[in-house]
Structure formats: structure tokens, C-alpha cells
Design a protein around this motif. Structure first.
Motif, PDB file in Angstrom:
ATOM      1  N   ALA A 154       0.827  -1.204   0.000  1.00 12.13           N
ATOM      2  CA  ALA A 154       0.000   0.000   0.000  1.00 12.13           C
ATOM      3  C   ALA A 154       0.866   1.261   0.000  1.00 12.13           C
ATOM      4  N   GLU A 155       1.968   1.248   0.748  1.00  9.96           N
ATOM      5  CA  GLU A 155       2.837   2.415   0.785  1.00  9.96           C
ATOM      6  C   GLU A 155       3.505   2.655  -0.564  1.00  9.96           C
TER       7      GLU A 155
ATOM      8  N   THR B  44       0.965   4.333  -2.915  1.00 10.67           N
ATOM      9  CA  THR B  44       0.667   5.740  -2.604  1.00 10.67           C
ATOM     10  C   THR B  44       1.860   6.660  -2.837  1.00 10.67           C
ATOM     11  N   SER B  45       2.975   6.108  -3.243  1.00 10.71           N
ATOM     12  CA  SER B  45       4.169   6.926  -3.439  1.00 10.71           C
ATOM     13  C   SER B  45       4.082   7.707  -4.748  1.00 10.71           C
TER      14      SER B  45
ATOM     15  N   SER C 286       2.647   7.289  -9.328  1.00  6.10           N
ATOM     16  CA  SER C 286       2.032   8.329 -10.149  1.00  6.10           C
ATOM     17  C   SER C 286       2.904   8.637 -11.360  1.00  6.10           C
TER      18      SER C 286
ATOM     19  N   ASP D 291      -5.699  -1.358  -1.530  1.00  7.55           N
ATOM     20  CA  ASP D 291      -4.960  -1.075  -2.763  1.00  7.55           C
ATOM     21  C   ASP D 291      -5.859  -0.615  -3.906  1.00  7.55           C
TER      22      ASP D 291
ATOM     23  N   ILE E 206      -6.783   3.041  -3.546  1.00 10.01           N
ATOM     24  CA  ILE E 206      -5.631   3.910  -3.788  1.00 10.01           C
ATOM     25  C   ILE E 206      -5.386   4.080  -5.284  1.00 10.01           C
TER      26      ILE E 206
ATOM     27  N   ARG F 269      -8.092   6.175  -7.374  1.00  6.17           N
ATOM     28  CA  ARG F 269      -8.040   7.626  -7.275  1.00  6.17           C
ATOM     29  C   ARG F 269      -7.059   8.240  -8.278  1.00  6.17           C
TER      30      ARG F 269
END
Length: 774
Positions: free
Chosen positions: A636-637, A640-641, A645, A670, A673, A676
Motif C-alpha cells: 500500500a505504501e 501511494t508513493s 504516479s 490497494d 488507492i 483515485r
């Protein structure tokens, strides 16, 4: 670059409480389970038939009587009022008349000397309980607003029913005429006797009241009210006693003060002047050497002086200080004051000469005053105690007098009421209650029970109600979606495609994917439909995440086939396996190893260089894949990094279509995240496995973060589902594809051999019909 977040998507409208949607769903359940409904109806019909064939035939007999109030002509102005009162009385008594007909007295009389041939309903019953058995089969009713009473009896023989009803009506008429025909005369006699008894009691109570009144000794005041002389005496004695007690206390206090002054040698002149009110002005004047004439003159001078001062004050307000009349009055006031002061000066001199005898004399007078006050208080106290005892006895007598007075008033009111009733009964003594037979009893030709129409109606209602209830219960216990319409209504999103259960191809890698292994198979049409629905979406759909409700729903299979479909249409497609916990896509394509998404996200090199080392290009023509890579401890981390992106931004510039395989949405965070950061999400649903509540929760999870849920893909429809809720959906979707787009006849062989990108032009022409299919 970091892609901009998409505008908030329309939240799914969950119409669980929507009545129309619920009704449509229930009707669909009824259509599918129509066999259950038909079975319950047949069972109900069989039970009704058995009851109708075996039930004992019963026949009804019916008669009707009318209650009337017989009246004589009243030659007075109140005749219409009395007639109206009589009619109202009959209506008020209808319930009583109705109960009399079904009472034991009438029914027992109807059963007396009953012929043997009419006793078929009482066979095997003891004679003493015949009235109870008869009452159970008799129905007596009253038509509201009328004086008509209906009586109905049910028997196994129509002749017996008619005969019993005739006997009941006859006995009822005799009973009413016998009991109520002369009821007014009986009531008049009873009221007269009651009034005589009331008058006698009233006379006795009045005499008793007069006797007690004479014993009380009360008198009438000028206003005519009874007044107790004893109470007045007691009140006056109480006032006198209180004054005597205060006088005794004052005398005792003064005596103690004088004694204290005599012992300590204090000046007694001040006490003498303070005792003017206690001992009297005459004693003070005697001590000052003034006679009675002198004292009277001083008092008269003081009175005149006060009048002059008052008159001077009033005139001063009007005339002013310098007026001659006011000056003359001021001179007179000064002369009067000098004369009075002269008297007092002589009195003081005499008082000083007699001061040696003042102490004993003042002390003696104080003691004498105290003794007199104490004696008077004791005398008044004895007299008050005697009067108080007499007052208590008098109060008891007055209480009895009040009770008797109330009883006299009650008896008088009762006597007046009885007199009015007697006068009324004198006017209506010739009136009475009469009963007429309005409808003769007749023997029925057809049985009243069982009635064929009623049996059919009851069987149909109970069968239909029981069948619908059973279907509702089964529908309630089966917590699954039963049709695409239900899925669409409850989630508020379209059904993009419906995929049948597919057999394994037997290959590995890309050959394990249906669209690659069998590009012209019937099963691949669903993925082309899904591709078309996404391509013609109202919003941008370049970056799409595919997820499911639970593991095992087939999201990886759907996404891999969709990726092949996009690649076959000529679009450069990138497939990313973002399920770094249980990478199904990586395993499907046999790409397990260190290379993959986790390595890209942890790499510090430029994104293009890192992707080049972890990308598997040309799995099939036009399709590149980034596998999941080695399993990280913090998926998950990593997602989101900023690195993820940057990966999406790089892919957007290099590929026409980007598909991301994400874990199940209810298992981990996940998918939320990832969704989005992309253009939309596609939810894969297995109706034979997923529960309704779980799917709704998954849709709500996307709505909570304002993610564009593009639609759902119904997966794993079996060929035997034509008997289940999804039968018509499966038949429609694949019937279209198989019959018109991808047949095996020779005329379409050439069309099947064309490259997929050339067939893309025909997709636009078919888009409208495909939208309807979705």
C-alpha cells in the motif's frame, strides 16, 4: 507527470428501499420460481376439493322481526317530542332485544316438546345441553339504524332449519309481548312505591334536623344565616385572654424594673414618667402636687396649643411668614407654652420635695398592678377552658347536623326526580313495545356450507398468498443478484458485459488467455462487448483499474482477455499487475521473478530506465506487461508513493490503453488507492458466488472516495443458468454474438480472417446496439 484527479463521479444510487425496484425484483423472482407458486396453488386446490367433497352439507333458514313502539295520540304541544323520545328509546334498547332472542329463556322455550323428526341436529347430545348446542348454530343480528332483527339457524336439513327458526320467532314474540306489553304500568307502580318510601325517609330526616337545630342553640343573623352564640363567646374570651396575658407580662416587667432600680438606687423619677400609661396620669399628677383641676387645665391647655399650631401651619402656607394674623397667632402660641411650662416647673419642684416617699409608693403600686393582672388572667383562663369543652361538644352536634342536612337534600332531589318520572309515565302509560313478524322463515334449496364459489376463492387466496410468501422467503434466504436489471438498479451503474464460464485452453502464458487462444470463439464476444462499452464511454477511459469483490471472482481472467481484445483492435496496451500480494496475472502469464512493479516502485533511477528493465514487451502483438515482481512488505505504501504516479504518467504518454489488475476491493485498500489515480474502475461480479451485501459494500467503497465506477462485468455464467435468474441475460448476449457477428458459415469466413484493427470501423456502426446489450 502526476495525472490530475478526475472530477467526482456520480455516486451509485442504492435503491434498496425503492418500492418500484423491489416490486420488479419480486415479480422477477415470481417468474423464475413460478413452479413453486403453481405447486402451492395445486396443493391448495387439492385440499379445497377434498374439503368440498367430504364436508357435511348445511342449510340456513332465515326470518326477520320488527320492534315497534305503540303510542296513543297526545293532544298537547309535546306529542312530537314524546314520540321522538320513544323512538330513541327503542333504538337504544335494540341491543337488549337482540340478546333476548339469543338468550337461554327463548331458546329453551323453543326446544320444549320438539317433535322427534326435528331433533336430527341434537343426536348424541344430552337434552340439558340442547339450548347450548342450539345457541351455537343460531345467529341474531340487527341492521344498523333500523328496528329489524334477523335470526338465522343452520341445520343439516332445510325443513328442520325452517321449523326451528319458526319456533324461536314465536317464543320471542310471546316473551316480548308478555314482558314489555304492560311495562309502563309496572314501572309506574314501582316508581310510585319508591316515591312513597323516599317521602317517608325525607320527613324523618327533616324532623331529626329540626331537633338537632333546637339543641344547637344557634340563632339567625340579619342575613338569615345560622350563627352559634357559643362560638362567638369563645372568640371574645380568647381575645380578652390574650389581652390579659399581655397586661400580666407588662406588669411583671415593670415590677422587675422598679425592684431593680430600688436596689441599685437609680433615679425613680424617670420610671414614674414612663409609668404614666401603666399607672395612670392621676397618680403622676398627685406626686407632682397638682390637683385634679390643675391636671385638667394642663390637659386643656395642651389641646388648645396643638390646635393653634395646626392652624398656624395651614395659614402659613397661604399667607406667608410676615402676615399680621400669623404673627399674632405665634404670640398666642408662645404665651400658651409659657403657661404650660409654669405648671410643669411647679410640679417638678413638688416632685423633688416628695422624692423620699416615691420609691416605696411606686413599688407598691407596681406590685398591686401585677397581682390584679395575674388574677384577671387566671379568671379568664378558667372561663375559656369551660367554654372550649362546650364548643367541642357543639362542633360534634353541628357535624351531625351538616350530615343530616346533606341527606335531606339528596332525598329531596331523589323525590323530585321520581315525581317527574311518574308524571312522564302517566302520560305514556298506554304505550308499549310490540313485535311484528316481518319475514317468514323458508327452507333453503341450496346448501349454505360448503359453498363452491367461496371454497374456490379461499383456495385461490390461500394458494396465491402461500405461494408468494414462500417465494418471498426463498428470495430472502437467497442473498444473490438474480438478474442484470437488479444488479444495475441496486448499484446504479451499467452492466458492461456478461461472461460465460470458460473451459481452460490447456496452454500456458498468452495461450492460456481465451481471446488469444480462440480469437473467433463464442466466449470472446463478451470481451469485445466490454471493450466497445469502455471505448464509447462518456468519460475518458485510458487508464482503468479492474478489481472484484472477493478473491476468485475472475478479475484476472476478465482483465487479461480485455487487454488482448484492446491489443487486437490495434491499440498499444499496457497491462500492469498491481496485485503484489497474490499476483494472479503474473502467474497466469508465467512471469514470476524479481522483475516487475515492486522493483520499479523501489528503484531510484529515472522511470523510463527502470521500466525498460522490468517490462515484458510484445507478449502478444501490441500488448506489453509489467508483472508484480517480488512480493514487498509494504504494497500500500508503494502504491501511494510519487513513483507510482510517475509510472502512470509515463505510461499515458507511451500507450493507448492502460489496464491495472488490483486486489479485491473488500480485502485491502490497494484498489481504492489506485482508482483515485486512474480514469475509472471496473468491478467483476460472480452472481453464483458473491452475496448482494458484499457487492453493494464494494460499490459503496468506490462511492465514498468519489471514484468513477464505470460499470460491472458479470462473470462465470454457466450454460445451465437458463433455469436460474441469469438465463435470459446470457441467452441474449451470446445469441447476438454467435448468430450475427462470429458465425462459422462460409459467407463469414473471410470476415473472420481480417485483422482486428480493420474490423474496428464496423464497431462504430454497431455501437448503439452493443450499448443496449450492455
Amino acid at each position: 507527470m502526476i495525472p490530475d484527479l478526475q472530477p467526482p463521479a456520480t455516486a451509485p444510487v442504492l435503491n434498496t428501499a425503492n418500492m418500484v425496484a423491489g416490486m420488479i425484483r419480486f415479480l422477477h423472482a415470481v417468474r423464475v420460481r413460478r413452479g413453486t407458486l403453481l405447486s402451492v396453488l395445486l396443493i391448495s386446490a387439492a385440499l379445497g376439493t377434498a374439503y368440498y367433497l367430504t364436508a357435511t352439507r348445511l342449510y340456513d333458514a332465515h326470518a326477520q322481526v320488527r320492534i315497534v313502539q305503540s303510542e296513543r295520540d297526545h293532544n298537547s304541544l309535546t306529542s312530537e317530542q314524546l314520540s321522538g323520545q320513544s323512538s330513541n328509546a327503542v333504538f337504544q334498547m335494540m341491543a337488549t332485544y337482540q340478546r333476548i332472542m339469543s338468550g337461554d329463556r327463548v331458546l329453551s322455550a323453543a326446544l320444549e316438546d320438539l317433535p322427534k323428526e326435528y331433533c336430527i341436529d341434537f343426536e348424541g347430545i344430552a337434552p340439558e345441553v340442547w339450548p347450548t348446542a342450539l345457541k351455537n348454530n343460531v345467529t341474531v343480528t340487527n341492521e344498523r339504524g333500523t328496528t329489524l332483527i334477523d335470526v338465522r339457524y343452520r341445520s343439516r336439513s332445510p325443513k328442520v332449519a325452517a321449523f326451528i327458526v319458526q319456533r324461536i320467532v314465536t317464543e320471542y314474540i310471546n316473551n316480548i309481548n308478555r314482558s314489555y306489553g304492560n311495562q309502563t304500568l309496572e314501572a309506574l307502580q314501582r316508581l310510585t312505591e319508591e316515591k312513597e318510601e323516599t317521602s317517608r325517609k325525607l320527613a324523618e330526616k327533616n324532623q331529626e334536623y329540626l331537633d338537632l337545630q333546637s339543641q344547637s342553640g344557634n340563632v339567625l343573623d340579619p342575613e338569615g344565616k345560622s350563627t352559634s352564640l357559643l362560638s362567638l363567646r369563645l372568640i371574645e374570651l380568647n381575645k380578652s385572654l390574650m389581652e390579659a396575658q399581655r397586661a400580666t407580662l407588662d406588669a411583671r416587667s415593670f415590677l422587675q424594673t422598679v425592684e431593680q432600680a430600688a436596689r441599685t438606687g437609680q433615679d425613680l423619677e424617670q420610671l414614674l414618667f414612663q409609668a404614666v400609661e401603666s399607672l395612670g396620669a392621676s397618680i403622676l399628677a398627685k406626686q407632682m402636687g397638682l390637683g385634679e383641676q390643675d391636671a385638667w387645665a394642663v390637659a386643656r391647655l395642651n389641646e388648645d396649643l396643638q390646635k393653634l399650631r395646626d392652624e398656624w401651619s395651614e395659614k402659613r402656607l397661604v399667607l406667608g411668614d410676615n402676615n399680621s394674623e400669623l404673627l399674632e397667632m405665634a404670640q398666642r402660641i408662645r404665651s400658651q407654652e409659657a403657661l404650660i411650662n409654669g405648671y410643669f416647673e411647679r410640679g417638678k419642684q413638688n416632685l423633688a420635695s416628695n422624692s423620699s416617699d416615691l420609691g416605696p409608693q411606686l413599688l407598691g403600686m407596681a406590685r398591686q398592678r401585677y397581682q390584679l393582672a395575674m388574677s384577671r388572667q387566671q379568671s379568664l383562663q378558667q372561663q375559656f377552658d369551660l367554654e372550649k369543652v362546650a364548643a367541642v361538644k357543639h362542633n360534634t352536634l353541628m357535624a351531625k347536623l351538616s350530615i343530616i342536612d346533606m341527606e335531606c337534600k339528596r332525598l329531596q332531589a331523589n323525590d323530585d326526580s321520581l315525581l317527574k318520572l311518574i308524571e312522564h309515565h302517566e302520560l305514556v302509560k298506554d304505550e308499549g313495545i310490540k313485535v311484528d313478524l316481518n319475514k317468514l322463515p323458508k327452507a333453503a334449496k341450496l346448501p349454505s356450507s360448503p359453498r363452491l364459489v367461496l371454497v374456490i376463492a379461499v383456495c385461490f387466496v390461500f394458494g396465491l398468498g402461500g405461494g408468494l410468501g414462500l417465494i418471498y422467503l426463498l428470495d430472502l434466504l437467497d442473498d444473490r443478484f438474480r438478474s442484470p436489471d437488479e444488479l444495475r438498479m441496486q448499484l446504479g451503474v451499467p452492466v458492461l458485459a456478461m461472461v460465460r464460464a470458460m473451459e481452460p485452453t490447456g496452454g500456458t502464458g498468452a495461450d492460456a488467455i481465451q481471446c488469444h487462444a480462440k480469437p473467433n470463439g463464442v466466449e470472446t464476444e463478451a470481451f469485445r462487448t466490454l471493450r466497445t462499452a469502455i471505448s464509447f464511454s462518456d468519460r475518458q477511459a485510458q487508464r482503468i483499474v479492474v478489481t472484484s469483490t472477493e478473491p476468485g471472482d475472475g478479475k484476472t481472467t476478465v482483465m487479461s482477455n480485455l487487454a488482448i481484445a484492446f491489443a487486437q483492435s490495434g491499440k498499444r496496451t499496457l497491462l500492469i499487475d498491481a496485485d503484489m500480494r497474490r499476483p494472479g496475472l503474473t502467474a497466469l502469464l508465467c512471469l514470476k521473478g524479481q522483475q516487475g512493479l515492486s522493483q520499479v516502485l523501489r528503484d531510484e533511477r529515472p522511470i523510463a530506465a527502470s521500466v525498460a528493465d522490468n517490462l515484458f514487451a510484445q507478449i502478444t502483438p501490441g500488448l506489453d506487461v509489467i508483472p508484480s515482481g517480488s512480493r514487498p512488505s509494504n504494497p500500500a505504501e508503494l502504491l501511494t508513493s510519487e513513483r507510482f504516479s510517475e509510472l502512470l504518467a509515463w505510461a499515458e504518454t507511451s500507450y493507448d490503453q492502460i489496464l491495472i489488475d488490483a486486489p479485491p476491493v473488500l480485502a485491502v485498500a490497494d484498489p481504492i488507492i489506485i482508482s483515485r489515480m486512474v480514469d475509472g474502475a471496473v468491478l467483476v461480479v460472480r452472481p453464483d458466488k458473491n452475496r448482494r451485501r458484499m457487492v453493494i459494500r464494494a460499490a459503496e467503497a468506490f462511492a465514498a472516495v468519489e471514484v468513477n465506477l464505470m460499470g460491472v462485468v458479470v462473470n462465470h455464467l454457466s450454460s445451465g443458468s437458463s433455469g436460474d435468474y441469469y438465463g435470459y441475460g446470457y441467452g441474449y448476449g451470446y445469441g447476438y454474438g454467435y448468430g450475427y457477428g462470429y458465425g462459422h458459415d462460409e459467407a463469414n469466413a473471410a470476415a473472420e480472417s481480417k485483422p482486428e484493427h480493420e474490423a474496428e470501423e464496423s464497431i462504430a456502426d454497431e455501437s448503439e446496439s452493443v450499448r443496449r446489450a450492455a
